[in-house]
Design an enzyme around this catalytic site. Sequence first.
Site, PDB file in Angstrom:
ATOM      1  N   LYS A 127       0.833  -1.207   0.000  1.00 29.22           N
ATOM      2  CA  LYS A 127       0.000   0.000   0.000  1.00 29.22           C
ATOM      3  C   LYS A 127       0.867   1.255   0.000  1.00 29.22           C
ATOM      4  O   LYS A 127       2.060   1.187   0.298  1.00 29.22           O
ATOM      5  CB  LYS A 127      -0.904  -0.040   1.234  1.00 29.22           C
ATOM      6  CG  LYS A 127      -0.118  -0.025   2.517  1.00 29.22           C
ATOM      7  CD  LYS A 127      -0.899  -0.618   3.672  1.00 29.22           C
ATOM      8  CE  LYS A 127      -0.049  -0.511   4.919  1.00 29.22           C
ATOM      9  NZ  LYS A 127      -0.532  -1.316   6.010  1.00 29.22           N
ATOM     10  N   TYR A 174      13.203  31.643   3.336  1.00 23.44           N
ATOM     11  CA  TYR A 174      12.004  32.313   3.846  1.00 23.44           C
ATOM     12  C   TYR A 174      12.092  32.550   5.351  1.00 23.44           C
ATOM     13  O   TYR A 174      12.422  31.643   6.120  1.00 23.44           O
ATOM     14  CB  TYR A 174      10.774  31.437   3.608  1.00 23.44           C
ATOM     15  CG  TYR A 174      10.363  31.300   2.173  1.00 23.44           C
ATOM     16  CD1 TYR A 174      10.062  32.419   1.399  1.00 23.44           C
ATOM     17  CD2 TYR A 174      10.262  30.047   1.585  1.00 23.44           C
ATOM     18  CE1 TYR A 174       9.670  32.286   0.075  1.00 23.44           C
ATOM     19  CE2 TYR A 174       9.869  29.898   0.260  1.00 23.44           C
ATOM     20  CZ  TYR A 174       9.571  31.029  -0.494  1.00 23.44           C
ATOM     21  OH  TYR A 174       9.185  30.884  -1.790  1.00 23.44           O
TER      22      TYR A 174
HETATM   23  C1  LIG Z   1       0.349  -2.045   6.612  1.00 28.27           C
HETATM   24  C2  LIG Z   1      -0.113  -3.303   7.175  1.00 28.27           C
HETATM   25  C3  LIG Z   1       0.788  -4.352   7.422  1.00 28.27           C
HETATM   26  C4  LIG Z   1       2.283  -4.193   7.283  1.00 28.27           C
HETATM   27  O1  LIG Z   1       2.797  -3.571   8.435  1.00 28.27           O
HETATM   28  P1  LIG Z   1       4.376  -3.496   8.700  1.00 28.27           P
HETATM   29  O2  LIG Z   1       4.480  -2.936  10.056  1.00 28.27           O
HETATM   30  O3  LIG Z   1       4.937  -2.586   7.653  1.00 28.27           O
HETATM   31  O4  LIG Z   1       4.904  -4.872   8.578  1.00 28.27           O
HETATM   32  C5  LIG Z   1       0.261  -5.563   7.839  1.00 28.27           C
HETATM   33  N1  LIG Z   1      -1.068  -5.723   8.027  1.00 28.27           N
HETATM   34  C6  LIG Z   1      -1.950  -4.730   7.835  1.00 28.27           C
HETATM   35  C7  LIG Z   1      -3.401  -4.975   8.066  1.00 28.27           C
HETATM   36  C8  LIG Z   1      -1.517  -3.497   7.413  1.00 28.27           C
HETATM   37  O5  LIG Z   1      -2.398  -2.502   7.229  1.00 28.27           O
END
Ligand SMILES: *Cc1c(COP(=O)(O)O)cnc(C)c1O
Length: 363
Positions: free
Chosen positions: A38, A256
């Site tokens: 993601k 800035y």
């Molecule tokens: C993002 C996510 C993961 C991965 O988490 P990490 O800490 O990067 O390993 C696993 N399970 C779910 C449901 C997630 O949303």
Amino acid sequence: MSLIHHPAWIEINLRQFQKNLRIIRGMIGKSLFCLPVKANAYGHGLIEISRCAQEQGVDYLAVAHLQEGVELRKAGIKIPILVLGAIHEDQVLPLIDYELEFSISSKFKADLVAHKLLLDQRKCRVHLEVDTGMNRTGVRPKTAIDLFTYLKQLACFNIVGIYSHLANTEFPEHTQQQIAVFKTLLKHPIFKGQKLISHLANSSGVLSYPESQLDMVRPSLLAFGYGNHPDISPCFSLKAKISYFKTVEADQGISYGHTFKTSSQTRIVTIPVGYGDGYRRELSNKGSVLIRGKRYPIVGTICMDQFMVDIGNDEAYVGEEVVLIGKQGEEEISVQETAGLCNTIPYEILCLFNHRIPRYYIF
Ligand SMILES: *Cc1c(COP(=O)(O)O)cnc(C)c1O
């Protein structure tokens, strides 16, 4: 992307990424390996990372949203993809069209899906999401049995998995409690012989709670190289070319708001990266960069497209390579360091880098 000569870029070392995947594979025994990709694969590039993962034999991908899954399918990714986030009614048909698996976490959502599929003979592949302590999405363990029974009698559902998510891995007591609650649920007679893929462990689960590794694991940050393991290292670097050089007299304000004033005559170089790329403005007067293997401070406020660095009496030429995140010579600026300065976590630093910075994949 690779043909555009942009003066700042992200370098992804796929050899290191593959090594990380192999090491994780070695840690998880017979469990399936689901890689969450993601948020543009935590800034590493959704398609390239997913292709590489598929080639390396990763079993599953996970995304947050339908749209990310569609992008993957359009890019020719064939392995199963689980959409983790709660879905909306108008997403049901595209989810099936693109062969995306998704989470069911309430009877309400199950009814919406079933209603959508009344006139459609197709089945959807779903994972029952159980809330064991995160209090985000998911049914409570008590209700999970009822929901499972309910889903079972609806023809449109092919229930392929059951999962939960760890909320508090810094605290062993709470994590062990979550693991225990989930495992107790899985022992319920209703699940016997159901061939469900059970999954719970994220990166911390894989690293620190081997008992959380069930039929499948979902480590992502660890796959990108962040985690306490001797052979796992980051595959992400952020680099740029110096775009300008000037000598500035003493007692002059920089950028800035003049939040930095020179104390003596000094040399200032400009770097063509800013918060418009996702490089946090919080790093103004706090962060540093590497030039010729040496660390130099960011001075003044970070602008949308550029920022300044004080190199004192040292030399550096326009066009020379600067490392904003990563290694140069013996020195390193880690994502953890950058996150610490911004009072946030590595996840946020990584996924804020947007599409203005091209990503190059090296091997
Ligand atoms: C993002 C996510 C993961 C991965 O988490 P990490 O800490 O990067 O390993 C696993 N399970 C779910 C449901 C997630 O949303």
